[in-house]
Design an enzyme around this catalytic site. Structure first.
Site, short mmCIF file in Angstrom:
data_model
loop_
_atom_site.label_atom_id
_atom_site.label_comp_id
_atom_site.label_asym_id
_atom_site.label_seq_id
_atom_site.Cartn_x
_atom_site.Cartn_y
_atom_site.Cartn_z
N HIS A 1 47.61 34.69 41.86
CA HIS A 1 46.06 35.20 41.87
C HIS A 1 46.42 36.68 41.69
CE1 HIS A 1 44.91 36.59 46.17
NE2 HIS A 1 43.84 36.19 45.17
N GLU B 1 50.20 38.04 42.94
CA GLU B 1 50.80 37.37 44.43
C GLU B 1 50.60 35.67 43.35
OE1 GLU B 1 49.03 37.05 48.86
OE2 GLU B 1 47.47 36.83 46.79
N ASN C 1 44.94 37.69 51.28
CA ASN C 1 43.67 37.18 52.26
C ASN C 1 43.83 36.69 53.96
OD1 ASN C 1 41.85 37.59 49.83
ND2 ASN C 1 42.33 36.07 48.30
N SER D 1 42.02 31.63 45.93
CA SER D 1 42.38 33.39 46.39
C SER D 1 42.86 32.26 47.44
CB SER D 1 41.15 33.47 46.87
OG SER D 1 40.66 33.58 45.56
N1 3HC Z 1 36.14 45.97 36.20
C1 3HC Z 1 36.97 46.30 35.46
N2 3HC Z 1 37.49 48.02 35.53
C2 3HC Z 1 36.88 48.42 36.71
C3 3HC Z 1 35.80 47.93 37.10
C4 3HC Z 1 35.69 46.64 36.73
N3 3HC Z 1 34.44 45.95 37.12
N4 3HC Z 1 35.16 48.33 38.50
C5 3HC Z 1 36.24 49.73 37.97
N5 3HC Z 1 36.88 49.37 36.93
C6 3HC Z 1 37.75 50.72 36.65
C7 3HC Z 1 36.94 52.23 35.75
O1 3HC Z 1 36.67 51.94 34.58
C8 3HC Z 1 38.14 53.33 35.68
O2 3HC Z 1 38.69 52.39 35.57
P1 3HC Z 1 39.95 54.10 33.80
O3 3HC Z 1 40.51 54.55 35.25
O4 3HC Z 1 40.16 53.14 32.80
O5 3HC Z 1 37.80 55.10 33.77
C9 3HC Z 1 39.25 52.41 37.20
O6 3HC Z 1 38.50 50.85 37.53
C10 3HC Z 1 38.14 53.74 38.43
O7 3HC Z 1 37.11 53.61 38.44
P2 3HC Z 1 35.84 54.30 39.21
O8 3HC Z 1 36.41 55.97 38.80
O9 3HC Z 1 34.87 53.84 38.14
O10 3HC Z 1 35.76 54.51 40.40
P3 3HC Z 1 36.96 54.23 41.64
O11 3HC Z 1 37.91 55.58 41.77
O12 3HC Z 1 36.13 54.74 43.11
O13 3HC Z 1 37.27 52.60 41.65
C11 3HC Z 1 38.08 50.33 42.21
C12 3HC Z 1 36.87 51.70 41.94
C13 3HC Z 1 39.18 51.02 41.43
C14 3HC Z 1 36.90 49.97 41.83
C15 3HC Z 1 38.50 51.09 43.60
O14 3HC Z 1 37.42 51.56 44.47
C16 3HC Z 1 39.47 50.40 44.76
O15 3HC Z 1 40.48 49.89 44.30
N6 3HC Z 1 38.25 49.29 46.07
C17 3HC Z 1 39.19 48.37 46.41
C18 3HC Z 1 39.37 47.18 45.65
C19 3HC Z 1 40.31 46.05 45.65
O16 3HC Z 1 40.68 45.76 47.08
N7 3HC Z 1 40.01 45.31 44.61
C20 3HC Z 1 40.92 43.66 45.35
C21 3HC Z 1 40.20 42.94 46.38
S1 3HC Z 1 40.39 41.21 46.37
C22 3HC Z 1 40.29 40.62 45.77
O17 3HC Z 1 40.53 40.99 44.05
C23 3HC Z 1 41.28 39.07 45.91
C24 3HC Z 1 40.36 37.87 45.80
O18 3HC Z 1 41.16 37.25 46.40
C25 3HC Z 1 39.30 38.14 47.26
#
Ligand code: 3HC
Length: 309
Positions: free
Chosen positions: A164, A176, A214, A130
């Site tokens: 990434h 990325e 990040n 990250s």
């Molecule tokens: N693994 C796999 N799929 C997942 C999951 C997980 N942990 N959590 C949710 N999903 C899937 C669900 O199964 C659903 O899929 P579908 O469309 O096939 O049914 C889809 O995501 C949407 O889930 P929900 O309807 O249950 O819930 P939401 O609409 O609230 O979406 C979310 C959940 C996609 C996690 C949304 O809240 C979101 O986009 N959150 C922000 C996530 C984000 O910013 N991620 C980046 C973090 S930074 C990073 O990763 C970088 C690192 O270096 C730190």
């Protein structure tokens, strides 16, 4: 499909069967149709990673995104393996290895040093880091017998690249790409083709601490934690403000819990030490929560409680 022919990544390994590693194995096997060996040193993690993969495949079948046959093929393409301390012998005939272990510089350097020994010289060595310098990881991948500027040194380091992914990997649309100083243009273009075959859009960042995502996201999460720490508002109001007021899918505290507070802290420390800029200094509250073992969703408690864990 044209990309698949050019990048030539058919057989790969993912090191680390946590949330990120399992997600990468999933998109690689389902979308890029690669054969994937999924490794972890913990057998429980391998079991959990595989369970997550099966759940995702079942869900995609139920939603009509893939057929039962395609899911069965994908299951066959993923082989889970526990590392047994005797090196990575099956890594010999791979086109790429993706390292997705925890965000720890010395651990990753050790892995890249070992990979330089255990893989063929043509195998791409990618890191899902990250924030850690790809140039440093590439330097760790030079065999002891070669110097950094020798042909052998340049060849070995030139196959190292940052790849990434974002959590949850099957859902988030971006990857990325980060070339280190040593990364060759051939390595970069092959992993770009692979990332696109995984169904992702691609951005490219220079090798700076935190890259693009990040370096922008972590100060935001840290400010939210400092707001909570200094009593500006409740956790619910901080998150609600950003969710409803600025259309973020998750509030910053919820998102920090989702990413993992230990991961957030490690990234913030890399940003702080890598730039020397105090704007990246992590909040004391975050440090204390990690000290307490409150790591967010994965541990059952972070800024919120997750009772099922
Ligand atoms: N693994 C796999 N799929 C997942 C999951 C997980 N942990 N959590 C949710 N999903 C899937 C669900 O199964 C659903 O899929 P579908 O469309 O096939 O049914 C889809 O995501 C949407 O889930 P929900 O309807 O249950 O819930 P939401 O609409 O609230 O979406 C979310 C959940 C996609 C996690 C949304 O809240 C979101 O986009 N959150 C922000 C996530 C984000 O910013 N991620 C980046 C973090 S930074 C990073 O990763 C970088 C690192 O270096 C730190």
């Amino acid at each position: 499909m044209v990309m698949a022919a050019t990048h030539g990544i058919r057989r790969m390994a993912v090191l680390g069967a946590g949330q990120m590693g399992s997600g990468i194995a999933y998109v690689a096997a389902v979308h890029a149709r690669a054969h994937v060996v999924l490794y972890d040193k913990s057998s429980a993690q391998v079991t959990n990673g595989l369970a997550l993969l099966h759940k995702l495949l079942d869900k995609d079948v139920n939603k009509g995104r893939i057929t039962k046959e395609q899911a069965a093929e994908a299951r066959e393409r993923i082989v889970p393996l526990q590392m047994d301390g005797s090196g990575y012998t099956p890594l010999r005939d791979l086109d790429m290895v993706v390292e997705a272990v925890s965000e720890n510089l010395s651990l990753k350097q050790k892995i890249f040093t070992q990979l330089a020994i255990d893989t063929n010289p043509s195998t791409i060595l990618a890191s899902n880091t990250s924030s850690i310098s790809i140039t440093k990881l590439a330097a760790a991948a030079i065999p002891e017998s070669a110097s950094a500027a020798s042909d052998a040194g340049l060849q070995s380091a030139g196959r190292v690249v940052g790849l990434h992914f974002f959590n949850p990997v099957p859902v988030m649309k971006l990857v990325e790409l980060i070339p280190g100083l040593q990364t060759t243009s051939d390595t970069l273009s092959r992993v770009e083709g692979f990332a696109r075959d995984c169904g992702k859009e691609v951005t490219k960042s220079r090798d700076v601490p935190g890259f693009i995502a990040n370096a922008l996201l972590m100060p935001f999460l840290n400010e939210a934690i400092m707001c909570l720490e200094s009593g500006v508002a409740t956790r619910e109001d901080i998150d609600k403000t950003m969710r409803l007021g600025t259309n973020h899918p998750m509030g910053p505290l919820e998102l920090a819990d989702f990413i993992g507070l230990d991961t957030c802290l490690a990234i913030q420390q890399t940003l702080h030490t890598g730039t020397g800029d105090t704007k990246y200094r992590s909040s004391i509250l975050l440090e204390r929560m990690v000290d307490a073992g409150w790591l967010g969703r994965k541990s059952g408690r972070g800024f919120y409680e997750y009772p099922s864990k």
